[in-house]
Design a protein around this motif. Structure first.
Motif, PDB file in Angstrom:
ATOM      1  N   LEU A 122     -24.240 -33.410  18.310  1.00  0.00           N
ATOM      2  CA  LEU A 122     -24.058 -33.484  17.056  1.00  0.00           C
ATOM      3  C   LEU A 122     -25.273 -32.642  16.554  1.00  0.00           C
ATOM      4  O   LEU A 122     -26.353 -33.147  16.594  1.00  0.00           O
ATOM      5  CB  LEU A 122     -23.968 -34.877  16.247  1.00  0.00           C
ATOM      6  CG  LEU A 122     -22.999 -35.752  16.916  1.00  0.00           C
ATOM      7  CD1 LEU A 122     -22.962 -37.303  16.214  1.00  0.00           C
ATOM      8  CD2 LEU A 122     -21.489 -35.265  16.545  1.00  0.00           C
ATOM      9  N   THR A 123     -25.044 -31.805  15.534  1.00  0.00           N
ATOM     10  CA  THR A 123     -26.190 -30.897  15.261  1.00  0.00           C
ATOM     11  C   THR A 123     -26.757 -31.750  13.602  1.00  0.00           C
ATOM     12  O   THR A 123     -26.045 -32.696  13.429  1.00  0.00           O
ATOM     13  CB  THR A 123     -26.015 -29.513  14.702  1.00  0.00           C
ATOM     14  OG1 THR A 123     -25.063 -29.537  13.651  1.00  0.00           O
ATOM     15  CG2 THR A 123     -25.257 -28.829  15.915  1.00  0.00           C
ATOM     16  N   SER A 124     -27.905 -31.161  13.319  1.00  0.00           N
ATOM     17  CA  SER A 124     -28.372 -31.823  12.304  1.00  0.00           C
ATOM     18  C   SER A 124     -27.375 -31.650  10.838  1.00  0.00           C
ATOM     19  O   SER A 124     -27.409 -32.226   9.726  1.00  0.00           O
ATOM     20  CB  SER A 124     -29.551 -31.219  11.686  1.00  0.00           C
ATOM     21  OG  SER A 124     -29.501 -29.729  11.693  1.00  0.00           O
ATOM     22  N   ARG A 125     -26.416 -30.806  10.860  1.00  0.00           N
ATOM     23  CA  ARG A 125     -25.437 -30.516   9.739  1.00  0.00           C
ATOM     24  C   ARG A 125     -24.359 -31.701   9.845  1.00  0.00           C
ATOM     25  O   ARG A 125     -23.824 -31.814   8.818  1.00  0.00           O
ATOM     26  CB  ARG A 125     -24.765 -29.167  10.062  1.00  0.00           C
ATOM     27  CG  ARG A 125     -25.726 -27.998   9.800  1.00  0.00           C
ATOM     28  CD  ARG A 125     -24.851 -26.754   9.824  1.00  0.00           C
ATOM     29  NE  ARG A 125     -24.271 -26.608  11.099  1.00  0.00           N
ATOM     30  CZ  ARG A 125     -24.685 -25.786  11.980  1.00  0.00           C
ATOM     31  NH1 ARG A 125     -26.066 -25.308  11.969  1.00  0.00           N
ATOM     32  NH2 ARG A 125     -24.088 -25.757  13.223  1.00  0.00           N
ATOM     33  N   HIS A 126     -24.298 -32.546  10.987  1.00  0.00           N
ATOM     34  CA  HIS A 126     -23.407 -33.551  10.938  1.00  0.00           C
ATOM     35  C   HIS A 126     -24.165 -34.965  10.319  1.00  0.00           C
ATOM     36  O   HIS A 126     -25.189 -35.074  10.555  1.00  0.00           O
ATOM     37  CB  HIS A 126     -22.980 -33.963  12.460  1.00  0.00           C
ATOM     38  CG  HIS A 126     -22.001 -34.957  12.570  1.00  0.00           C
ATOM     39  ND1 HIS A 126     -21.953 -35.995  12.463  1.00  0.00           N
ATOM     40  CD2 HIS A 126     -20.581 -34.523  12.979  1.00  0.00           C
ATOM     41  CE1 HIS A 126     -21.125 -36.916  12.419  1.00  0.00           C
ATOM     42  NE2 HIS A 126     -20.063 -35.879  13.017  1.00  0.00           N
ATOM     43  N   ALA A 127     -23.409 -35.611   9.650  1.00  0.00           N
ATOM     44  CA  ALA A 127     -24.183 -36.840   9.051  1.00  0.00           C
ATOM     45  C   ALA A 127     -24.681 -37.798  10.000  1.00  0.00           C
ATOM     46  O   ALA A 127     -25.506 -38.652   9.588  1.00  0.00           O
ATOM     47  CB  ALA A 127     -22.984 -37.530   8.216  1.00  0.00           C
ATOM     48  N   LEU A 128     -24.368 -37.803  11.117  1.00  0.00           N
ATOM     49  CA  LEU A 128     -25.095 -38.675  12.154  1.00  0.00           C
ATOM     50  C   LEU A 128     -25.838 -37.973  13.275  1.00  0.00           C
ATOM     51  O   LEU A 128     -26.350 -38.564  14.268  1.00  0.00           O
ATOM     52  CB  LEU A 128     -23.736 -39.511  13.046  1.00  0.00           C
ATOM     53  CG  LEU A 128     -22.937 -40.380  12.217  1.00  0.00           C
ATOM     54  CD1 LEU A 128     -21.753 -40.820  13.085  1.00  0.00           C
ATOM     55  CD2 LEU A 128     -23.557 -41.456  11.680  1.00  0.00           C
ATOM     56  N   GLY A 129     -26.023 -36.908  13.204  1.00  0.00           N
ATOM     57  CA  GLY A 129     -26.785 -35.946  13.895  1.00  0.00           C
ATOM     58  C   GLY A 129     -28.284 -35.719  13.366  1.00  0.00           C
ATOM     59  O   GLY A 129     -28.603 -35.911  12.207  1.00  0.00           O
ATOM     60  N   TRP A 130     -29.178 -35.122  13.946  1.00  0.00           N
ATOM     61  CA  TRP A 130     -30.511 -34.585  13.900  1.00  0.00           C
ATOM     62  C   TRP A 130     -31.049 -33.448  14.582  1.00  0.00           C
ATOM     63  O   TRP A 130     -30.141 -33.233  15.578  1.00  0.00           O
ATOM     64  CB  TRP A 130     -31.351 -35.835  14.100  1.00  0.00           C
ATOM     65  CG  TRP A 130     -31.486 -36.402  15.230  1.00  0.00           C
ATOM     66  CD1 TRP A 130     -32.412 -35.878  16.224  1.00  0.00           C
ATOM     67  CD2 TRP A 130     -30.543 -37.491  15.863  1.00  0.00           C
ATOM     68  NE1 TRP A 130     -32.228 -36.924  17.386  1.00  0.00           N
ATOM     69  CE2 TRP A 130     -31.128 -37.783  17.064  1.00  0.00           C
ATOM     70  CE3 TRP A 130     -29.491 -38.282  15.191  1.00  0.00           C
ATOM     71  CZ2 TRP A 130     -30.636 -38.780  17.821  1.00  0.00           C
ATOM     72  CZ3 TRP A 130     -28.963 -39.354  15.937  1.00  0.00           C
ATOM     73  CH2 TRP A 130     -29.605 -39.446  17.319  1.00  0.00           C
TER      74      TRP A 130
END
Length: 367
Positions: A122-130
């Motif tokens: 999950l990239t930082s663009r995903h709500a659960l990513g970083w």
């Protein structure tokens, strides 16, 4: 009655364990913003009654960005500490098993979805990513978003994160801290030349690549009570040309021992998706045996077999001092009872179970 080495007491530093069977850390991906949930009480609670000598809490992130998934357990603030303390308080009403916690930072292997939802990055663009960070800007898997290379401020933040987590672990009532330096997570990423391409003091040579993991160990050892053990899980070999080798792992193990490490748990592989892990009967037993020959402290190995005689042989044959079980105990949560019966040994069980326990294994009741 036959003699069982597996069910003989053993010491980790000043802590005595009733036997050499450990409940290994098993990630549950069921935390809420790093906080343990009721699931962890169910999961750890029933394993605390297994008759094993030590129960380990799953890999626990020292910082939010150090998690593998958004649902990992953490230990970085008052809320995460309180959640762990509440779980331990409930377990210890009914079990006196010593409890360990495995502290970790996932580095470039972080920010992925939970396994039952595919485990994709999950990239930082995903709500659960970083945005992940690592020793070098090298992705774990081809095509993934690359991590950012850690700078000196990042290193200081991570060192302090490990130390604070160790202090919080003590306040929560943890008996043993284990530092995770294997399975391709951040400290392993520093150790392996395949993932560490740094040209500063934290890369290049073996001493440089070991520097940050050893600094983390020293910080944790200083932060955790001196009378309680700090252990390390290390990778014994990457199993890939140009990677971390057994000889390098032996040097690292000796440096850890010199700094006060109480035990070493041996793993191998998992730095890259393409790795082939060297095994003997499903175990990295020969790697553990080599490390055991190099140090005087106890050596632990995770076993995937449920065969009582094979597990007993790992200890009795001198390969390791203790054996950690994971999937075996999910399938057979009372495996130590059955093993004790088979090997002619004894384990403790709750008084509530004594009426039925005689049909399963020779036992002793808990006071």
């Amino acid at each position: 009655m036959p003699y069982s080495r597996l069910f003989e007491p053993v010491r980790l530093g000043s802590l005595e364990l009733a036997n050499r069977v450990l409940v290994g850390p098993m990630c549950q991906y069921s935390a809420d913003d790093g906080c343990m949930s009721d699931w962890h009480l169910i999961h750890l609670g029933h394993l605390a009654l297994s008759g094993a000598g030590l129960l380990a809490i799953e890999t626990t992130a020292v910082l939010p960005e150090g998690r593998m998934t958004h649902a990992d357990v953490g230990l970085w603030n008052d809320r995460t500490q309180a959640a762990i303390a509440l779980t331990l308080e409930s377990i210890r009403r009914w079990s006196d098993i010593p409890i360990a916690i495995e502290l970790s930072h996932a580095g470039r292997k972080g920010s992925v979805q939970v396994p039952w939802k595919g485990g994709a990055q999950l990239t930082s663009r995903h709500a659960l990513g970083w945005q992940t960070k690592a020793p070098s800007a090298l992705p774990y898997r081809f095509g993934q978003n690359a991590p950012e290379a850690l700078d000196r401020a990042d290193l200081q933040r991570i060192r302090e994160g490990f130390a604070r987590a160790a202090r919080r672990a003590s306040r929560a009532g943890i008996d043993v801290v284990q530092i995770h330096a294997a399975h391709g997570y951040l400290l392993h990423q520093f150790l392996s030349p395949l993932s560490n391409h740094r040209s500063d003091a934290y890369g290049s040579s073996l001493d440089g690549r070991m520097r940050f993991p050893l600094e983390v160990f020293e910080q944790v050892r200083s932060a955790f009570p001196a009378n309680l053990p700090v252990t390390v899980r290390l990778c014994a070999a990457d199993g890939i040309d140009g990677g971390w080798t057994l000889d390098q792992a032996l040097s690292f193990a000796k440096e850890l021992e010199r700094r006060g490490c109480a035990a070493i748990q041996v793993s191998s592989g998992e730095l890259l998706p393409s790795q082939v892990v060297p095994v003997v009967l499903g175990e990295p037993a020969w790697l553990a045996r080599e490390i055991r020959r190099a140090v005087a402290i106890p050596v632990v190995m995770t076993s995937q077999t449920g065969d009582y005689r094979q597990v007993e042989a790992l200890v009795a044959g001198g390969n390791v001092d203790l054996v950690a079980l994971t999937g075996t105990l999910l399938r057979e949560p009372r495996w130590p009872w059955q093993a004790a019966r088979s090997l002619g040994a004894r384990v403790q069980v709750p008084l509530q179970y004594l009426a039925l326990a005689d049909t399963l294994a020779p036992v002793s009741g808990l006071d």
